[in-house]
Design an enzyme around this catalytic site. Structure first.
Site, PDB file in Angstrom:
ATOM      1  N   HIS A   1      37.223  29.577 -51.878  1.00 51.22           N
ATOM      2  CA  HIS A   1      37.655  28.367 -52.586  1.00 51.22           C
ATOM      3  C   HIS A   1      37.750  28.527 -54.094  1.00 51.22           C
ATOM      4  O   HIS A   1      38.135  27.593 -54.785  1.00 51.22           O
ATOM      5  CB  HIS A   1      36.714  27.206 -52.263  1.00 51.22           C
ATOM      6  CG  HIS A   1      35.405  27.292 -52.998  1.00 51.22           C
ATOM      7  ND1 HIS A   1      34.423  28.163 -52.643  1.00 51.22           N
ATOM      8  CD2 HIS A   1      34.946  26.626 -54.084  1.00 51.22           C
ATOM      9  CE1 HIS A   1      33.397  28.031 -53.471  1.00 51.22           C
ATOM     10  NE2 HIS A   1      33.684  27.103 -54.356  1.00 51.22           N
TER      11      HIS A   1
HETATM   12  C1  UD1 Z   1      33.745  22.399 -57.054  1.00 55.12           C
HETATM   13  C2  UD1 Z   1      33.010  23.135 -58.189  1.00 55.12           C
HETATM   14  C3  UD1 Z   1      32.693  24.556 -57.743  1.00 55.12           C
HETATM   15  C4  UD1 Z   1      31.959  24.559 -56.418  1.00 55.12           C
HETATM   16  C5  UD1 Z   1      32.775  23.774 -55.399  1.00 55.12           C
HETATM   17  C6  UD1 Z   1      32.109  23.725 -54.060  1.00 55.12           C
HETATM   18  C7  UD1 Z   1      33.617  22.544 -60.500  1.00 55.12           C
HETATM   19  C8  UD1 Z   1      34.342  22.990 -61.692  1.00 55.12           C
HETATM   20  N1  UD1 Z   1      33.849  23.240 -59.382  1.00 55.12           N
HETATM   21  O1  UD1 Z   1      34.970  23.063 -56.844  1.00 55.12           O
HETATM   22  O2  UD1 Z   1      31.869  25.171 -58.716  1.00 55.12           O
HETATM   23  O3  UD1 Z   1      31.766  25.888 -56.003  1.00 55.12           O
HETATM   24  O4  UD1 Z   1      32.948  22.449 -55.891  1.00 55.12           O
HETATM   25  O5  UD1 Z   1      32.894  23.043 -53.120  1.00 55.12           O
HETATM   26  O6  UD1 Z   1      32.858  21.621 -60.579  1.00 55.12           O
HETATM   27  N2  UD1 Z   1      38.557  17.602 -52.351  1.00 55.12           N
HETATM   28  C9  UD1 Z   1      38.591  16.913 -51.179  1.00 55.12           C
HETATM   29  N3  UD1 Z   1      37.447  16.269 -50.783  1.00 55.12           N
HETATM   30  C10 UD1 Z   1      36.301  16.289 -51.514  1.00 55.12           C
HETATM   31  C11 UD1 Z   1      36.292  16.993 -52.715  1.00 55.12           C
HETATM   32  C12 UD1 Z   1      37.426  17.652 -53.123  1.00 55.12           C
HETATM   33  O7  UD1 Z   1      39.598  16.878 -50.486  1.00 55.12           O
HETATM   34  O8  UD1 Z   1      35.301  15.668 -51.099  1.00 55.12           O
HETATM   35  C13 UD1 Z   1      39.782  18.331 -52.792  1.00 55.12           C
HETATM   36  C14 UD1 Z   1      40.524  17.588 -53.856  1.00 55.12           C
HETATM   37  O9  UD1 Z   1      41.875  17.685 -53.616  1.00 55.12           O
HETATM   38  C15 UD1 Z   1      40.222  18.341 -55.139  1.00 55.12           C
HETATM   39  C16 UD1 Z   1      39.976  19.746 -54.608  1.00 55.12           C
HETATM   40  O10 UD1 Z   1      39.425  19.592 -53.297  1.00 55.12           O
HETATM   41  O11 UD1 Z   1      41.263  18.278 -56.040  1.00 55.12           O
HETATM   42  C17 UD1 Z   1      38.997  20.507 -55.445  1.00 55.12           C
HETATM   43  O12 UD1 Z   1      37.818  19.734 -55.670  1.00 55.12           O
HETATM   44  P1  UD1 Z   1      37.003  19.884 -57.053  1.00 55.12           P
HETATM   45  O13 UD1 Z   1      35.753  19.096 -56.987  1.00 55.12           O
HETATM   46  O14 UD1 Z   1      37.919  19.641 -58.205  1.00 55.12           O
HETATM   47  O15 UD1 Z   1      36.678  21.400 -57.116  1.00 55.12           O
HETATM   48  P2  UD1 Z   1      36.137  22.384 -56.015  1.00 55.12           P
HETATM   49  O16 UD1 Z   1      37.167  23.412 -55.783  1.00 55.12           O
HETATM   50  O17 UD1 Z   1      35.591  21.648 -54.835  1.00 55.12           O
END
Ligand code: UD1
Length: 375
Positions: free
Chosen positions: A205
């Site tokens: 991821h």
């Molecule tokens: C975040 C953390 C990363 C961690 C990861 C674990 C930061 C900068 N990054 O990255 O360090 O390793 O979490 O998962 O804080 N989304 C969903 N459902 C959710 C959450 C997210 O569908 O409950 C999707 C959304 O489209 C979002 C994308 O996943 O845009 C990424 O989520 P985001 O929290 O921005 O970053 P992660 O890649 O999850």
């Protein structure tokens, strides 16, 4: 006395769970759990609260997903109101996600003591958003709790006063050890019809791997080869799933008969899957550490790690995203190499208790007994 504990994203939940438990031992210490809402889906959030028996957050800021700047800024705006209203004596943040730095910054600007758990880790790769979050959070924290000696050295080198640094062990491993028997009871292997020791588990991821189509394709290329030798089970992160759709890469995965995508798993199922694997392929930080404790050889799909102890102990190797290196590393494991038998010092299930005691003593102005602060 009051302490606010902050969580936001999936990797925070297993770190806060033992801390909430440990703080409960101090009757005159009130704990407030604040969730920023950075992660919000059932599979990424609720499942973890239920399985890890974490109390419901008293406050949920419901920020959700957005660009880094918008997400960080929205968390700051909402969290400032919470700190002003709750008037805590300290705020505790864990890990390295955007919620960590956002709430940390608000805390120190309001003159409140900031505590960082999992401090001092450095990948020395500033293109990683988490590395920026780590450096900034550590530079403004009053108490910094480290999982490994290298983290202590990193903080010293950056000029953090030694009396703020504590080597206390790994709270994420506290959770892994505490839930060992519940993990055993998970039926995930039967549900996805795999046998223990007959598959690899994959997680992917990191933006550097999955936000660039060429990079993602290179990793898929490696997986196409690995899955011919060992089936690969891939609980997929929402970020990766979206990108596979956007770049039309799903067909490539579907054509690899032994590469199985499954939805993101809850804590107990995921760790049962990891524990039964012959090999872990991952770009996660925490899974490198958990694989070490479970004695599952780990091939890390990154060029660097902020957790060098996993390499020193012999259970982990860095393979980047080059298909040849990934395949060669996986084959080394299949030939019987890469299993660690050692566990790092203080990864013994007691880290949260050590931290709670030091925090309590600091808030009540007591001096920590000799031997507790191993900096
Ligand atoms: C975040 C953390 C990363 C961690 C990861 C674990 C930061 C900068 N990054 O990255 O360090 O390793 O979490 O998962 O804080 N989304 C969903 N459902 C959710 C959450 C997210 O569908 O409950 C999707 C959304 O489209 C979002 C994308 O996943 O845009 C990424 O989520 P985001 O929290 O921005 O970053 P992660 O890649 O999850």
């Amino acid at each position: 006395m009051k302490i606010i504990n902050v969580v936001g994203a999936r990797p925070n939940f297993m770190k806060i769970a033992p801390l909430m438990d440990a703080f409960r031992e101090y009757e005159d210490l009130e704990t407030v759990l604040v969730h920023t809402g950075q992660h919000y889906d059932e599979q990424m959030n609720d499942l973890f609260f239920n399985q890890l028996e974490i109390p419901r957050p008293q406050i949920n800021l419901q920020i959700g997903s957005a660009s880094h700047a918008v997400q960080t800024a929205e968390i700051m705006k909402a969290f400032e109101k919470v700190v002003l209203e709750e008037k805590p004596d300290a705020v505790l943040v864990v890990g390295d996600v955007n919620s960590t730095i956002a709430c940390g910054l608000v805390t120190v600007k309001l003159g409140v003591k900031l505590i960082h758990v999992e401090a001092g880790l450095r990948s020395n790769d500033r293109s990683m958003p988490e590395e920026i979050n780590r450096i900034l959070t550590d530079s403004i924290s009053d108490m910094l709790f480290c999982t490994e000696q290298q983290a202590v050295e990193n903080l010293r080198r950056e000029g953090v006063s030694p009396d703020r640094i504590f080597l206390t062990g790994n709270v994420m491993i506290d959770t892994l050890l505490r839930f060992k028997s519940k993990i055993q009871q998970s039926t995930i292997l039967e549900r996805i019809e795999v046998r223990e020791g007959s598959y690899a588990v994959l997680t992917l991821h990191r933006p550097s791997n999955v936000d660039d189509p060429e990079q993602l394709e290179r990793i898929i290329c490696a997986l196409e080869t690995v899955q011919r030798e060992l089936p690969v089970i891939f609980p997929i992160h929402p970020r990766t799933q979206k990108n596979l759709e956007v770049w039309d890469l799903n067909a490539r995965i579907n054509e690899a008969p032994n590469l199985h995508i499954i939805p993101p798993l809850g804590y107990l199922d995921f760790h049962k899957l990891l524990e039964g694997a012959r090999l872990a392929l991952t770009d996660s930080g925490g899974i490198q550490e958990e694989a070490l404790i479970l004695k599952i050889p780990c091939v890390t799909l990154r060029e660097n790690t902020e957790r060098p102890i996993t390499i020193e102990m012999g259970g982990n190797c860095l393979a980047g995203s080059d298909p040849e290196r990934i395949v060669a590393a996986a084959r080394r494991v299949l030939n019987g190499n890469g299993r660690s038998i050692l566990a790092p010092p203080l990864w013994d299930g007691m880290a949260a208790r050590r931290i709670a005691r030091l925090v309590y003593e600091s808030l009540t102005q007591k001096i920590a007994p000799i031997g507790m602060t191993q900096n």
